[in-house]
Scaffold this motif. Structure first.
Motif, PDB file in Angstrom:
ATOM      1  N   THR A  44       0.849  -1.186   0.000  1.00 31.99           N
ATOM      2  CA  THR A  44       0.000   0.000   0.000  1.00 31.99           C
ATOM      3  C   THR A  44       0.883   1.234   0.000  1.00 31.99           C
ATOM      4  O   THR A  44       1.850   1.307   0.764  1.00 31.99           O
ATOM      5  CB  THR A  44      -0.896   0.027   1.260  1.00 31.99           C
ATOM      6  OG1 THR A  44      -1.655  -1.178   1.311  1.00 31.99           O
ATOM      7  CG2 THR A  44      -1.836   1.210   1.238  1.00 31.99           C
ATOM      8  N   GLU A  45       0.555   2.192  -0.854  1.00 30.34           N
ATOM      9  CA  GLU A  45       1.283   3.462  -0.829  1.00 30.34           C
ATOM     10  C   GLU A  45       1.034   4.148   0.514  1.00 30.34           C
ATOM     11  O   GLU A  45       0.042   3.885   1.179  1.00 30.34           O
ATOM     12  CB  GLU A  45       0.825   4.379  -1.971  1.00 30.34           C
ATOM     13  CG  GLU A  45       1.143   3.853  -3.358  1.00 30.34           C
ATOM     14  CD  GLU A  45       2.617   3.836  -3.715  1.00 30.34           C
ATOM     15  OE1 GLU A  45       3.452   4.326  -2.926  1.00 30.34           O
ATOM     16  OE2 GLU A  45       2.933   3.315  -4.793  1.00 30.34           O
ATOM     17  N   TRP A  99       8.952   3.610  -0.422  1.00 26.01           N
ATOM     18  CA  TRP A  99       8.140   4.765  -0.043  1.00 26.01           C
ATOM     19  C   TRP A  99       8.978   6.042   0.062  1.00 26.01           C
ATOM     20  O   TRP A  99       8.442   7.139   0.046  1.00 26.01           O
ATOM     21  CB  TRP A  99       7.437   4.522   1.288  1.00 26.01           C
ATOM     22  CG  TRP A  99       6.442   3.414   1.228  1.00 26.01           C
ATOM     23  CD1 TRP A  99       5.211   3.447   0.611  1.00 26.01           C
ATOM     24  CD2 TRP A  99       6.564   2.117   1.796  1.00 26.01           C
ATOM     25  NE1 TRP A  99       4.584   2.243   0.772  1.00 26.01           N
ATOM     26  CE2 TRP A  99       5.393   1.397   1.498  1.00 26.01           C
ATOM     27  CE3 TRP A  99       7.562   1.481   2.532  1.00 26.01           C
ATOM     28  CZ2 TRP A  99       5.170   0.098   1.912  1.00 26.01           C
ATOM     29  CZ3 TRP A  99       7.348   0.186   2.951  1.00 26.01           C
ATOM     30  CH2 TRP A  99       6.164  -0.494   2.638  1.00 26.01           C
ATOM     31  N   PRO A 109      10.256   8.243  -4.152  1.00 20.37           N
ATOM     32  CA  PRO A 109       9.607   9.166  -5.088  1.00 20.37           C
ATOM     33  C   PRO A 109      10.149  10.596  -5.109  1.00 20.37           C
ATOM     34  O   PRO A 109      10.263  11.180  -6.187  1.00 20.37           O
ATOM     35  CB  PRO A 109       8.128   9.106  -4.676  1.00 20.37           C
ATOM     36  CG  PRO A 109       7.976   7.705  -4.188  1.00 20.37           C
ATOM     37  CD  PRO A 109       9.261   7.438  -3.434  1.00 20.37           C
ATOM     38  N   THR A 157       0.079  10.848  -2.041  1.00 21.48           N
ATOM     39  CA  THR A 157       0.635   9.553  -1.661  1.00 21.48           C
ATOM     40  C   THR A 157       2.012   9.414  -2.284  1.00 21.48           C
ATOM     41  O   THR A 157       2.405  10.203  -3.133  1.00 21.48           O
ATOM     42  CB  THR A 157      -0.261   8.387  -2.121  1.00 21.48           C
ATOM     43  OG1 THR A 157      -0.337   8.387  -3.535  1.00 21.48           O
ATOM     44  CG2 THR A 157      -1.655   8.482  -1.513  1.00 21.48           C
ATOM     45  N   THR A 158       2.720   8.382  -1.872  1.00 20.18           N
ATOM     46  CA  THR A 158       4.083   8.173  -2.362  1.00 20.18           C
ATOM     47  C   THR A 158       4.116   7.659  -3.793  1.00 20.18           C
ATOM     48  O   THR A 158       5.158   7.737  -4.431  1.00 20.18           O
ATOM     49  CB  THR A 158       4.829   7.199  -1.450  1.00 20.18           C
ATOM     50  OG1 THR A 158       4.037   6.019  -1.290  1.00 20.18           O
ATOM     51  CG2 THR A 158       5.121   7.811  -0.104  1.00 20.18           C
ATOM     52  N   GLY A 159       3.040   7.138  -4.308  1.00 23.48           N
ATOM     53  CA  GLY A 159       3.040   6.589  -5.668  1.00 23.48           C
ATOM     54  C   GLY A 159       1.857   7.065  -6.474  1.00 23.48           C
ATOM     55  O   GLY A 159       1.094   7.936  -6.051  1.00 23.48           O
ATOM     56  N   GLY A 160       1.747   6.508  -7.660  1.00 23.14           N
ATOM     57  CA  GLY A 160       0.628   6.835  -8.525  1.00 23.14           C
ATOM     58  C   GLY A 160       0.733   8.180  -9.197  1.00 23.14           C
ATOM     59  O   GLY A 160      -0.250   8.805  -9.521  1.00 23.14           O
ATOM     60  N   ARG A 161       1.942   8.619  -9.441  1.00 25.04           N
ATOM     61  CA  ARG A 161       2.158   9.924 -10.077  1.00 25.04           C
ATOM     62  C   ARG A 161       2.343   9.758 -11.571  1.00 25.04           C
ATOM     63  O   ARG A 161       2.800   8.733 -12.037  1.00 25.04           O
ATOM     64  CB  ARG A 161       3.376  10.605  -9.473  1.00 25.04           C
ATOM     65  CG  ARG A 161       3.200  10.735  -7.962  1.00 25.04           C
ATOM     66  CD  ARG A 161       4.272  11.585  -7.359  1.00 25.04           C
ATOM     67  NE  ARG A 161       4.102  11.604  -5.918  1.00 25.04           N
ATOM     68  CZ  ARG A 161       3.271  12.410  -5.274  1.00 25.04           C
ATOM     69  NH1 ARG A 161       2.524  13.257  -5.921  1.00 25.04           N
ATOM     70  NH2 ARG A 161       3.189  12.355  -3.969  1.00 25.04           N
ATOM     71  N   ALA A 162       1.976  10.779 -12.323  1.00 22.28           N
ATOM     72  CA  ALA A 162       2.120  10.735 -13.782  1.00 22.28           C
ATOM     73  C   ALA A 162       3.569  10.784 -14.175  1.00 22.28           C
ATOM     74  O   ALA A 162       4.400  11.301 -13.496  1.00 22.28           O
ATOM     75  CB  ALA A 162       1.372  11.904 -14.415  1.00 22.28           C
TER      76      ALA A 162
END
Length: 159
Positions: A4-5, A118, A121, A154-159
């Motif tokens: 999980t992020e 984590w 990023p 969040t730490t992830g899910g970036r474009a």
């Protein structure tokens, strides 16, 4: 094991030992990093910083509160114009050489690790911001670099 992020917050920059320090905090706790952990982490930060070398004195840190007793402070400092210097500290994680499980008792493990999934990023963003504001312009702009942080979320899910 389910991944999980975590939450990423961006407190304002501070000055430590003559260096401007951008800050990222990572935790699964919506309440954020406990004040005692934050205070202990920033108390050890001067020991993690390199000597001045003529490069604009900028550092970014990732303070990560683990889901267990651990807390981690990663200090990434710009040196030699375009090189990232790393030193880290950990607390509350006996497997890393911490003397106890107190998340406010930071020590400096002698490990070649630069960060966990984590904590990584911000590195890409900071690399691009350094190029954008310090290396490309005719006149380097440290203040613009300090104002250019990875957005909170969040730490992830970036474009």
């Amino acid at each position: 094991m389910s991944f999980t992020e975590k939450l990423l917050t961006v407190p304002p920059p501070i000055t430590v030992a003559g260096r401007r320090v951008k800050r990222y905090h990572v935790t699964a706790d919506p309440a954020g990093i406990a004040p005692g952990v934050e205070e202990a982490a920033y108390a050890i930060l001067p020991r993690l910083l390199p000597e001045p070398d003529g490069t604009p004195p900028a550092t970014f840190v990732v303070l990560h509160r683990g889901g267990d007793s651990g807390a981690y402070l990663n200090a990434y400092s710009w040196v030699w114009d375009n090189v990232l210097h790393f030193r880290g500290a950990a607390a509350g994680q006996p497997v890393l050489g911490c003397p106890d499980q107190d998340p406010e008792h930071f020590v400096e493990p002698d490990l070649p690790w630069i960060g966990c999934v984590w904590e990584l990023p911000p590195i890409q963003h900071e690399r691009d911001a350094w190029v954008r504001h310090l290396l490309v312009p005719e006149v380097p702009d440290l203040e613009a670099y300090l104002a250019d942080s990875l957005p909170e979320g969040t730490t992830g899910g970036r474009a």
